[in-house]
Design a protein around this motif. Structure first.
Motif, short mmCIF file in Angstrom:
data_model
loop_
_atom_site.label_atom_id
_atom_site.label_comp_id
_atom_site.label_asym_id
_atom_site.label_seq_id
_atom_site.Cartn_x
_atom_site.Cartn_y
_atom_site.Cartn_z
N ARG A 178 0.93 -1.18 -0.12
CA ARG A 178 -0.06 -0.11 -0.08
C ARG A 178 1.04 1.30 -0.02
N ILE A 179 1.06 1.72 -1.24
CA ILE A 179 2.25 2.52 -1.32
C ILE A 179 1.39 3.96 -1.71
N VAL A 180 1.84 4.98 -0.83
CA VAL A 180 1.37 6.53 -0.91
C VAL A 180 2.08 7.01 -1.85
N VAL A 181 1.48 8.07 -2.89
CA VAL A 181 2.21 8.74 -3.54
C VAL A 181 2.01 10.26 -3.15
N LEU A 197 3.80 9.56 -11.85
CA LEU A 197 2.55 8.91 -11.48
C LEU A 197 2.30 7.59 -12.43
N ARG A 198 2.48 7.98 -13.66
CA ARG A 198 2.24 6.82 -14.66
C ARG A 198 3.16 5.87 -14.22
N GLY A 199 4.44 5.98 -13.92
CA GLY A 199 5.58 5.03 -13.72
C GLY A 199 5.18 4.05 -12.55
N LEU A 204 2.55 -0.94 -10.32
CA LEU A 204 1.28 -1.64 -9.69
C LEU A 204 0.68 -2.74 -10.54
N ASP A 205 0.70 -2.21 -11.71
CA ASP A 205 -0.23 -3.15 -12.35
C ASP A 205 0.70 -4.57 -12.83
N LEU A 209 -0.89 -5.44 -8.25
CA LEU A 209 -1.55 -4.78 -7.13
C LEU A 209 -2.64 -3.96 -7.85
N GLU A 210 -3.62 -3.63 -7.01
CA GLU A 210 -4.60 -2.82 -7.22
C GLU A 210 -4.32 -1.41 -6.90
N PHE A 211 -4.78 -0.47 -7.99
CA PHE A 211 -4.61 0.98 -7.74
C PHE A 211 -5.87 1.37 -6.69
#
Lengths: 338, 338
Positions: A178-181, A197-199, A204-205, A209-211
Motif C-alpha cells: 500500500r504505497i502512498v504517492v 505517477l504513470r510509472g 502496480l499493474d 496490485l490494485e490502484f
DNA sequence: ATGAAAGCGCTAACAT
DNA sequence: ATGTTAGCGCTTTCAT
C-alpha cells in the motif's frame, strides 16, 4: 584606458594583424615575432575587448540558463552542474529566473537580453504543450524538463516513467503493498508529476496490485511543507499504508517528517523513497533512498548539445533530438534492505 | 540576418540617428515620426545588437557574481536574491563558481571573462587578509563575506559578532548554561567561524559564564555531515551540555540529527540554534531557531552599491565603504519558549 | 610571414 | 527635429 591591439602592435613593432594572429594561435608566425608580441602583451597587461570580438564574430562565448528559481535545491544543483560543464568548454553562464511563471517564461524566450549570449538552455515550468510554437526561436535552444515534448528544439531530459516505475518496484520488492504517492497533480498527463505517477501505476499493474485512489496525495507545489501537509492529511483520514513515494526529494523529506511526528517508524512501519537525489537526501534522519535521475549527465549533455548547435552554422546537424539520461536508484536508510 | 538600425531607418524613411533617438527615448522626436519608426521596428522585429552597443558605450548591462558553489544552499539563496535585485534594475547576472578555492578566486579577479560584464560582486572563501592587495582591480567591485576587511573595495556583510552574541544570549536567557558550538575553526580570528565564535565568547562573558574549551566542536567544512560527525564525537566523549549553537544552519541541522540519534530530545534536553535562516530551517523536525543575517538586504545593497560605482565614472563617490545588514533571530521549535 | 584596410552595429558629437 | 559621420576594438579578406 585598457590596452588595445594597436598598443600591443606598436610596442612590438608589428601590425595588429600579427598580434591578432598570435592571440588566436594562427600557426604561421615566426617564433621570435611571436615572442616579441607576447612580451608586449604582458607588459601592457593586454586583454582583448570581448564586446568588439563579439560584434565582429557574432559570438559571445556565453550561454543563458533560464530556470524557475535557485532557491529550489533541484535547480540550484542543476545550475551548478551546467556552470561546471560550460566552464569546461570555456563558456560562461548567465542565469535568468522565471519563478515558473508562464508569462515570464515566454518573455524570456524573446528577451533582447538573450542577445548577450549565444544560446539558451531553458527549463520551463509554467509553459505547456499549447506553447510549443513559441519555441521556434532564431537562436540555438536546448530544452530541459517535462513540460514540452516533441517541440522544435533539442530536448534533454530524464526517464521519468521508467525511473518512477523502478522506484515503485523497489518498494514492492521489499514487500510493500500500500504505497502512498505524494505530490500528484490532478489530471496531469505530462509534467513531472503526471509522468512519475504513470510509472507508479505501471509498477502496480505489473505486480498485480490494485490502484487505490485513496493513496494519492495531491499538492500544487513541491516544497517540503507541501509534503508534510499532504502526508498529515492522509494520516488524519486514517488511510492505511506501508510505504511512501515522494515525487521529489523535498516532498519525501516533508512526508517523512509528518510520518515521524505521528509516531511511525521509517523504514519499519513506513518505507520512504524520493526522486532527485539532492545533496540533503544524504543527511536526513533517516537518510533518504531516492532516484538519481542523471542530473549531471543532463547538464553535460545539454551544454554539449547547445554548443554543437551554436557551432553548426549551416544546419548540418538536422532535426531536433530527444536525449534521455540514465537513472539509478540510490539505496539509503529510509527503505529496508532486501 | 537580424535587422539593424539601418534597416529600420530605411523602412521608416528616416536616418539612423532618428531611430536611435526613438529607441533611447530621446525627447525631441515628432510624434508621427516616432510612430513611423515604432511601426518599422515592430515590422522588422528589430532588437538592438548588444555587442555593438557595449563596444560603443563601454557598458554591457551585466554583472558577475562569483561565489563558492550553488550546491551550498546559502549561496544558492544568495544568488537568487542577487539576481532578483539585479533584475529590478534591468541588469543580468553571470555566475562564476570558485569552489572556495583561493587560486581559483584570484584567477576570477583577473579573468578576461569579467570584461563581459560591468562589475563584480565577489564572495571569496579561500582568500585571506594576505590577498587584500589583489582586490585593487580596475573595475567596480563589491565584496561579500568575512574573509577580507578594510580592503580597497566596498564591502557588504552581516553583523557576525553581534548576531552570534545575540544567538548565544537567546540560549542563555532560556536558562542554558553549557552551550556547545559546532563548526569552529582552530585559531581563526576573522572568517565567519572566528567572528561568530567571538560573539559566543562575548555572550558568555557578559553573563558571567565560564568558557569551557571542551564544548567547542571543530569542523573544517560546514556541511550537514560535518555537524553530525562533530556532534557525535562530543557525545561520545561524554561532554555534558544543554544547548548547541551551530555556526550555520546546515551544521545545526546535522548536529540536531546526531542529538536525536543519541536519544536526546530537542529542545527539552538540548536547545539548538543555527545561523543563516535557510529555507529548509523551517522544515526540519523540529524546525530550527536561527539567525536571519539579512541576506536579502545584503543582496539588494550589494547590487545597488555596485551599480552606483558603475555609474560613477569620475570617482565622485569616494572611498570604499563598509555596510552592515540588520540581523534578526527567528524563533522556531528547536528552542524552548521563554 | 606579415601588413593594410574594410566593416561588424551602434552612440554621440556636430551639423543643419 | 533630424541627418552626417567618426570611431569603439576586433577579425578577416586580400595583398605583398
Amino acid at each position: 584606458m585598457a590596452a588595445t591591439l594597436h598598443d600591443v602592435a606598436r610596442i612590438a613593432g608589428v601590425s595588429i594583424k600579427t598580434v591578432s594572429n598570435v592571440i588566436n594561435d594562427y600557426p604561421h608566425v615566426k617564433p621570435d615575432t611571436r615572442a616579441r608580441v607576447q612580451t608586449a602583451i604582458e607588459e601592457l597587461g593586454y586583454q582583448p575587448n570581448l564586446s568588439a570580438r563579439s560584434l565582429r564574430s557574432g559570438l559571445t562565448g556565453a550561454i543563458t540558463l533560464a530556470l524557475p528559481e535557485l532557491s529550489l535545491s533541484y535547480f540550484a544543483e542543476l545550475a551548478d552542474a551546467v556552470i561546471r560543464a560550460a566552464e569546461r568548454a570555456g563558456k560562461v553562464v548567465l542565469i535568468e529566473q522565471t519563478n515558473g511563471d508562464r508569462a515570464r517564461e515566454l518573455e524570456v524566450l524573446t528577451s533582447p537580453r538573450l542577445k548577450m549570449t549565444d544560446g539558451l538552455i531553458f527549463s520551463p515550468l509554467g509553459m505547456g504543450m499549447d506553447d510549443v510554437a513559441r519555441l521556434e526561436v532564431p537562436y540555438p535552444l536546448v530544452l530541459l524538463g517535462e513540460r514540452i515534448f516533441d517541440g522544435p528544439a533539442d530536448h534533454v531530459t530524464m526517464r521519468n516513467v521508467e525511473a518512477a516505475r523502478a522506484a515503485t518496484e523497489f518498494l514492492i520488492e521489499r514487500g510493500r503493498k500500500r504505497i502512498v504517492v505524494i505530490g500528484a497533480h490532478e489530471d496531469e498527463v505530462i509534467g513531472s508529476a503526471g509522468l512519475r505517477l504513470r510509472g507508479y501505476m505501471q509498477a502496480l499493474d505489473a505486480a498485480g496490485l490494485e490502484f487505490d485512489p485513496a493513496l494519492i496525495g495531491y499538492t500544487t507545489l513541491w516544497h517540503r511543507s507541501n509534503g508534510a501537509t499532504s502526508m498529515r492529511a492522509l494520516l488524519a483520514m486514517g488511510v492505511e499504508f506501508d510505504a511512501v513515494f515522494g515525487l521529489n526529494d523535498t516532498l519525501a523529506l516533508g512526508a517523512m517528517r509528518a510520518i515521524q511526528e505521528a509516531g511511525l517508524r521509517v523504514p519499519d512501519d513506513v518505507a520512504v523513497i524520493g526522486f532527485d537525489d539532492l545533496d540533503e537526501a544524504q543527511y536526513s534522519l533517516p537518510s533518504l533512498t531516492t532516484v538519481n535521475p542523471g542530473r549531471d549527465e543532463i547538464a553535460e549533455t545539454a551544454v554539449a548539445t547547445l554548443l554543437q548547435r551554436i557551432g553548426d552554422r549551416d544546419g548540418a546537424i538536422g532535426d531536433a533530438r530527444q536525449i534521455l539520461a540514465r537513472y539509478e536508484i540510490v539505496e539509503r536508510e529510509s527503505t529496508p534492505p532486501l
